[in-house]
Write a protein that holds these residues in place. Structure first.
Motif, short mmCIF file in Angstrom:
data_model
loop_
_atom_site.label_atom_id
_atom_site.label_comp_id
_atom_site.label_asym_id
_atom_site.label_seq_id
_atom_site.Cartn_x
_atom_site.Cartn_y
_atom_site.Cartn_z
N ILE A 232 0.83 -1.21 0.00
CA ILE A 232 0.00 0.00 0.00
C ILE A 232 0.87 1.26 0.00
O ILE A 232 0.64 2.20 -0.77
CB ILE A 232 -0.95 0.00 1.22
CG1 ILE A 232 -1.93 -1.16 1.14
CG2 ILE A 232 -1.69 1.32 1.33
CD1 ILE A 232 -2.77 -1.34 2.40
N SER A 233 1.88 1.28 0.85
CA SER A 233 2.72 2.48 0.96
C SER A 233 3.50 2.73 -0.32
O SER A 233 3.59 3.87 -0.79
CB SER A 233 3.68 2.34 2.15
OG SER A 233 4.60 1.29 1.95
N LEU A 234 4.04 1.67 -0.92
CA LEU A 234 4.78 1.84 -2.18
C LEU A 234 3.86 2.26 -3.31
O LEU A 234 4.26 3.02 -4.21
CB LEU A 234 5.50 0.55 -2.54
CG LEU A 234 6.70 0.16 -1.66
CD1 LEU A 234 7.23 -1.21 -2.06
CD2 LEU A 234 7.81 1.20 -1.75
N SER A 235 2.63 1.78 -3.30
CA SER A 235 1.67 2.18 -4.33
C SER A 235 1.36 3.66 -4.24
O SER A 235 1.29 4.36 -5.26
CB SER A 235 0.39 1.35 -4.19
OG SER A 235 0.64 -0.03 -4.36
N ILE A 236 1.17 4.16 -3.02
CA ILE A 236 0.92 5.59 -2.84
C ILE A 236 2.13 6.40 -3.32
O ILE A 236 1.99 7.42 -4.01
CB ILE A 236 0.61 5.88 -1.37
CG1 ILE A 236 -0.74 5.27 -0.99
CG2 ILE A 236 0.60 7.39 -1.09
CD1 ILE A 236 -1.09 5.41 0.48
N ASN A 237 3.32 5.94 -2.98
CA ASN A 237 4.53 6.62 -3.43
C ASN A 237 4.61 6.66 -4.96
O ASN A 237 4.91 7.69 -5.56
CB ASN A 237 5.75 5.91 -2.86
CG ASN A 237 7.05 6.41 -3.44
OD1 ASN A 237 7.68 5.73 -4.25
ND2 ASN A 237 7.47 7.61 -3.07
N SER A 238 4.34 5.55 -5.60
CA SER A 238 4.44 5.47 -7.06
C SER A 238 3.43 6.38 -7.74
O SER A 238 3.77 7.10 -8.69
CB SER A 238 4.24 4.03 -7.52
OG SER A 238 5.19 3.17 -6.96
N VAL A 239 2.19 6.33 -7.27
CA VAL A 239 1.13 7.12 -7.91
C VAL A 239 1.43 8.62 -7.83
O VAL A 239 1.36 9.34 -8.83
CB VAL A 239 -0.23 6.80 -7.25
CG1 VAL A 239 -1.29 7.80 -7.69
CG2 VAL A 239 -0.66 5.39 -7.61
N PHE A 240 1.79 9.09 -6.65
CA PHE A 240 2.00 10.53 -6.51
C PHE A 240 3.34 10.97 -7.09
O PHE A 240 3.47 12.13 -7.50
CB PHE A 240 1.87 10.93 -5.04
CG PHE A 240 0.45 10.98 -4.57
CD1 PHE A 240 -0.35 12.07 -4.85
CD2 PHE A 240 -0.11 9.92 -3.88
CE1 PHE A 240 -1.66 12.12 -4.43
CE2 PHE A 240 -1.43 9.94 -3.46
CZ PHE A 240 -2.21 11.05 -3.74
N ALA A 241 4.33 10.09 -7.12
CA ALA A 241 5.56 10.43 -7.82
C ALA A 241 5.29 10.59 -9.31
O ALA A 241 5.84 11.48 -9.98
CB ALA A 241 6.61 9.34 -7.59
N PHE A 242 4.43 9.74 -9.86
CA PHE A 242 4.05 9.84 -11.27
C PHE A 242 3.30 11.15 -11.54
O PHE A 242 3.61 11.88 -12.49
CB PHE A 242 3.18 8.64 -11.64
CG PHE A 242 2.62 8.69 -13.04
CD1 PHE A 242 3.41 8.29 -14.12
CD2 PHE A 242 1.33 9.11 -13.28
CE1 PHE A 242 2.90 8.33 -15.41
CE2 PHE A 242 0.81 9.16 -14.56
CZ PHE A 242 1.60 8.76 -15.63
N PHE A 243 2.34 11.48 -10.68
CA PHE A 243 1.58 12.71 -10.87
C PHE A 243 2.47 13.95 -10.74
O PHE A 243 2.26 14.94 -11.45
CB PHE A 243 0.44 12.80 -9.85
CG PHE A 243 -0.72 11.90 -10.16
CD1 PHE A 243 -1.00 11.53 -11.46
CD2 PHE A 243 -1.53 11.40 -9.14
CE1 PHE A 243 -2.07 10.69 -11.75
CE2 PHE A 243 -2.59 10.56 -9.42
CZ PHE A 243 -2.86 10.21 -10.73
N SER A 244 3.46 13.89 -9.85
CA SER A 244 4.29 15.07 -9.62
C SER A 244 5.12 15.44 -10.84
O SER A 244 5.57 16.58 -10.97
CB SER A 244 5.21 14.85 -8.41
OG SER A 244 6.17 13.85 -8.69
#
Length: 736
Positions: A232-244
Motif C-alpha cells: 500500500i505504501s509503495l503504491s501511494i509513493n508510485s502514484v503521486f511520484a508519477f503525478f508530480s
C-alpha cells in the motif's frame, strides 16, 4: 423486602463495587498490564450500567427466579439449553474470557452482600486478565525459541536472497526519494518561479511526509501485515511520484511530493522488520547490514539519472505557455521506477510467517515456512529433505468485538473497521512506552535524534557550503568597468560576471545574447535596442533609458532598480522568473557529481559494518562509529576549498554509515514482533523530525560561521555514542 427490592439494592451495591474495583485497577493493576486495564475497567462499568438500564426498561418481561436462583429476562431464555445468557456472555467454548466483557449479574438473594459479590466478580476479571497476559508472554517466549529453531532448519539460501533483492528495491526507492527534490530544484524554480521560502519548503516537505508515513505505516504493519502495508505504501509513493512529474503549479507539485513522501515513509521500518523475520540469529546482523547497501544504490541511481537527463534541456515539449514538460520532469518520472519494480516483485513474496504466528494463524505460517525450507533445500541440491515441523506455537489471542448492525451502510462498516484498526494501532503504540520498554524507548529516541540531527544537517550543509565557496570564487573573478563609453556597437555574445559603473551607451544593440551576473550601475542608455535577451542575476541600478526598445527580453521592470525610463518601450516580454542563483550546466554537473561521490563513499563503511556486525556486536559498532564521526567533524574547520569539502563529505559519510546500520539492526532486535514495526516507525518518524531541525539550523549558518554547525554535530554525535553504550546488547539473542 420483596425479591425485586432486594435485587435492586444488590444491583446498586454491585455497581458501586465495580466502580471501586475499577479505581483500584487503574492505580495498581494498571502498573503491570498498562493502559489496556484502564480502558477495560471503564468499559466494564459502562457495560454494567447498560445492562441494568435495559432491565429497568423491560418492566413487562421482569426477571423471574430460575431453578438455580439466578435471574433471566424471561422463562424461555432460562430454560433454553442452547440459548445465550448474560451469565455466560464473554466466554467461548473453552471458557476463555474476553477483555472488557460483562460476566453476569448478582442473584436476587444476595441483596445484602451485592457490593461484595460485585467486587469479587471484578477482582476475578482482573485476575483473569493478568493470567491472560502471563499466558501471552509465555506463548511469545516459547514461540521465539521455536521460531529460531525452525529458521535454523529452513537454512539460509535462495529464498532469503530473493527476498533480499525484492526488499532492496523498496529501500532503494527510499534512497531515491531523498535526492529527487534537491536535484530538480535548480530547474524547477525556472518553471514554477519559486521564491527562496518556496524552495526551502519544497526541500523539507519530503522529510515531513516521510515522518508521517513512517509512523502510520509502521503502526499498521503490526496490525494488517508487513507485506500488505508495504504494498500500500509503495503504491501511494508510485502514484503521486508519477503525478508530480506532470503537474504544473507549485502547490500541486508540493502536495504530490508530500504524498509521495508519506508513501515511501513506510519503507525503512517495514523492510528491516520484514526481512529480519526470515533470518536466523547468526545471519541477522550481517544480512540486515548488506540490505542497507540498497539505500546507497538508490542515491547512486538518482545521481546518475540526474546527470544523464536533467542537463539535456532538449528533452522537453510544451503546449503553449500553459503546459511545459522539461527534462527535469522526465527525471522525476524515472525516479519512480524502483518503487514500481518493488511493487511488482513484492506481489510474488509471502507475508512474514512470524506475523501470522503472532496473530494466531498457524496454518498460513506453516505453509510459508515450508515454502522457505523447500526452496532453500532444492537450491542446495537436497530436494528430498522434508520439513519436519508439524506444529508451531501460536500466541493466544484476545477477541476484540465490534458491535455492528447487519443493516448498517457499507461506508459505516468501513468507518468502524478503520476506526477499530487505528484504535488498535494507537493502543499498540502506547505499549512501546510501557514500564517494560520505557527506558529502552527513551534511550533509542535520544540516539536516533542525535544521529539524524547531525547526519542530515551536515549532509545538506556540505553542498550548501560548496555552493557558497563556488560563489565566493566566482565573485573573486568579477570584472569591473568604470566610465566606459560605447557607441554604435552590436553585442551578440554572452556577457558574464561583470560590473559596469557610470557607463554611457549610445545607439548600441544587444541582440540574441545571454547576460549572467551582470550589473549596470549609474549608467546611461540612449537609443539602444535590446532583443532576444535571456538573463540571470542581472540588474540595472540607478540607470537612465532614453528612447530605448526592449523586444522579446526577460529584462522586466523589476530588474530595473530605481531607473528612469524616458520614451522607452517593452514589447513581447518573455515569460520567466527572477533567478538569483548561478545555474549553468557546469554547476549542475558538479551538484550531481558531488552527490554521486558522497553516496559512493559509504560503500566501504557498508562492507565493514556487514562483516563485523555479528563479530563485535551492535553497540560497539554504533558507539565506535559515532565517536569516529564526531572526531571527523573537527576536520571540517580545515575545509576552505571546494575539493577539501568534497573529501570531508566522503569521509563523514563513509564513517557514519556504520552507525546507521547498527542502529537499524538494534532497533529490529530490541522490540518484540507484535510491536516491532510500530516502534521502528515511531523512531524513524522522530529521525525525520530531527532531520528537518538539523537542516534548518545548519543551513542558516552557511556563509556566517563554521563553528556552530561543527559544535552542534560533534555534540550530538558524542551524546549519541555515550547513550548507545547504555542500551542492551542484542547480539546472539533470538528474535523476540
Amino acid at each position: 423486602m420483596d425479591d425485586d427490592g432486594r435485587y435492586r439494592d444488590g444491583r446498586s451495591d454491585f455497581i458501586r463495587g465495580a466502580k471501586d474495583i475499577a479505581k483500584v485497577a487503574k492505580k495498581q493493576v494498571g502498573k503491570k498490564v498498562g493502559r489496556g486495564v484502564d480502558k477495560m475497567a471503564d468499559e466494564y462499568v459502562k457495560r454494567s450500567y447498560k445492562r441494568f438500564e435495559e432491565e429497568d426498561d423491560d418492566d413487562d418481561n421482569a426477571g423471574v427466579p430460575g431453578n438455580d436462583g439466578g435471574y433471566y429476562r424471561n422463562d424461555s431464555r432460562a430454560n433454553d439449553d442452547e440459548g445465550h445468557s448474560d451469565s455466560t456472555e464473554g466466554h467461548d467454548e473453552d471458557d476463555e474470557i474476553y477483555e472488557g466483557e460483562y460476566q453476569g449479574i448478582p442473584r436476587a438473594d444476595s441483596g445484602k452482600t451485592g457490593g461484595m459479590d460485585g467486587m469479587a466478580v471484578a477482582e476475578a476479571q482482573f485476575r483473569d486478565l493478568s493470567a491472560f497476559e502471563g499466558e501471552v508472554r509465555k506463548d511469545r517466549e516459547e514461540l521465539a525459541q521455536q521460531y529460531e529453531t525452525i529458521l535454523q532448519e529452513c537454512g539460509h539460501g535462495k529464498f532469503q536472497w530473493t527476498l533480499y533483492f525484492v526488499l532492496g528495491l523498496a529501500l532503494m526507492a527510499d534512497g531515491v526519494e531523498i535526492f529527487v527534490v534537491g536535484f530538480v530544484l535548480p530547474s524547477a524554480e525556472k518553471d514554477m518561479c519559486l521564491s527562496e521560502p518556496n524552495k526551502g519548503m519544497l526541500g523539507l516537505i519530503v522529510y515531513l511526509g516521510m515522518m508521517v508515513g513512517a509512523f502510520v505505516w509502521g503502526g499498521l504493519a503490526d496490525r494488517i501485515g508487513r507485506r500488505q502495508t508495504l504494498l500500500i505504501s509503495l503504491s501511494i509513493n508510485s502514484v503521486f511520484a508519477f503525478f508530480s512529474s506532470f503537474v504544473q503549479g507549485y502547490s500541486s507539485f508540493l502536495f504530490c511530493r508530500l504524498a509521495s513522501g508519506v508513501g515511501i515513509g513506510g519503507s525503512i521500518p517495514i523492510v528491516f522488520s520484514y526481512y529480519s523475520e526470515f533470518l536466523a540469529q547468526e545471519k541477522r546482523g550481517e544480512h540486515l547490514s548488506w540490505l542497507c547497501m540498497f539505500w546507497m544504490i538508490g542515491g547512486i541511481y538518482a545521481s546518475a539519472m540526474a546527470w544523464a537527463i536533467i542537463p539535456h534541456y532538449g528533452w522537453s515539449f510544451q503546449m503553449g505557455s500553459a503546459y511545459q514538460f522539461h527534462s527535469w520532469r522526465v527525471f522525476v518520472l524515472v525516479c519512480a521506477f524502483p518503487s514500481v519494480a518493488a511493487i511488482s516483485a513484492l506481489t510474488t513474496m509471502p507475508e512474514s510467517p512470524r506475523f501470522y504466528l503472532e496473530n494466531g494463524k498457524h496454518d498460513e505460517a506453516w505453509m510459508i515456512l515450508k515454502q522457505v525450507h523447500d526452496t532453500n533445500m532444492r537450491a542446495k541440491g537436497y530436494p528430498e529433505r522434508v520439513f519436519s515441523v508439524t506444529t508451531i506455537k501460536t500466541v493466544k489471542q484476545m477477541d476484540e468485538l465490534v458491535n455492528m448492525s447487519e443493516s448498517a451502510a457499507w461506508h459505516e462498516k468501513w468507518r468502524l473497521k478503520i476506526s477499530s484498526v487505528f484504535h488498535q494501532v494507537w493502543k499498540n503504540f502506547l505499549t512501546v512506552f510501557s514500564p517494560e520498554y520505557r527506558r529502552t524507548t527513551y534511550m533509542m529516541m535520544a540516539v536516533w535524534f542525535s544521529m539524524s540531527f547531525s547526519y542530515y544537517g551536515l549532509t545538506v550543509w556540505f553542498p550548501d557550503m560548496i555552493k557558497y565557496l563556488q560563489k565566493q570564487e566566482y565573485a573573486s573573478r568579477t570584472k569591473v568597468f568604470v566610465k566606459e563609453k560605447v557607441e554604435h556597437v552590436t553585442f551578440n555574445f554572452t556577457l558574464e560576471n561583470q560590473v559596469h559603473r557610470q557607463g554611457q551607451y549610445f545607439n548600441d544593440k544587444f541582440m540574441n545574447m545571454k547576460m549572467r551576473s551582470m550589473v549596470f550601475e549609474d549608467s546611461w542608455f540612449e537609443e539602444c535596442y535590446f532583443e532576444d535577451i535571456t538573463s540571470s542575476n542581472t540588474f540595472f541600478k540607478n540607470c537612465t533609458f532614453i528612447a530605448t526598445l526592449f523586444y522579446n527580453t526577460d529584462l522586466f521592470k523589476y530588474r530595473l532598480i530605481n531607473c528612469k525610463l524616458i520614451n522607452s518601450t517593452f514589447l513581447h516580454n518573455k515569460e520567466g522568473c527572477l533567478l538569483s542563483d548561478i545555474s549553468d550546466e557546469n554547476n549542475a554537473y558538479m551538484v550531481y557529481f558531488v552527490s554521486f561521490l558522497g553516496t559512493l563513499a559509504v560503500l566501504p563503511g557498508n562492507i565493514v559494518s556487514a562483516l563485523l556486525m555479528d563479530k563485535i556486536g551492535r553497540l560497539r559498532m554504533l558507539a565506535g562509529s559515532s565517536v569516529i564521526s564526531c572526531v571527523s567533524c573537527f576536520f571540517l574547520s580545515f575545509g576552505n576549498s571546494e575539493s577539501a569539502m568534497i573529501a570531508l563529505l566522503c569521509l563523514f559519510g563513509g564513517i557514519s554509515i556504520a552507525s546507521w546500520n547498527s542502529l537499524d539492526v538494534l532497533t529490529v532486535e530490541l522490540y518484540p514482533s507484535h510491536k516491532r514495526t510500530t516502534a521502528f516507525g515511531f523512531l524513524n518518524a522522530l529521525c525525520k523530525l530531527a532531520a528537518v531541525l538539523g537542516i534548518s539550523i545548519f543551513t542558516s549558518f552557511v556563509g556566517i560561521t563554521k563553528a556552530v554547525p561543527i559544535l552542534f554535530a560533534s555534540g550530538a554525535l558524542a551524546a549519541g555514542s555515550f547513550l548507545a553504550l547504555k542500551l542492551p546488547e542484542t547480539r546472539g539473542q533470538v528474535l523476540q
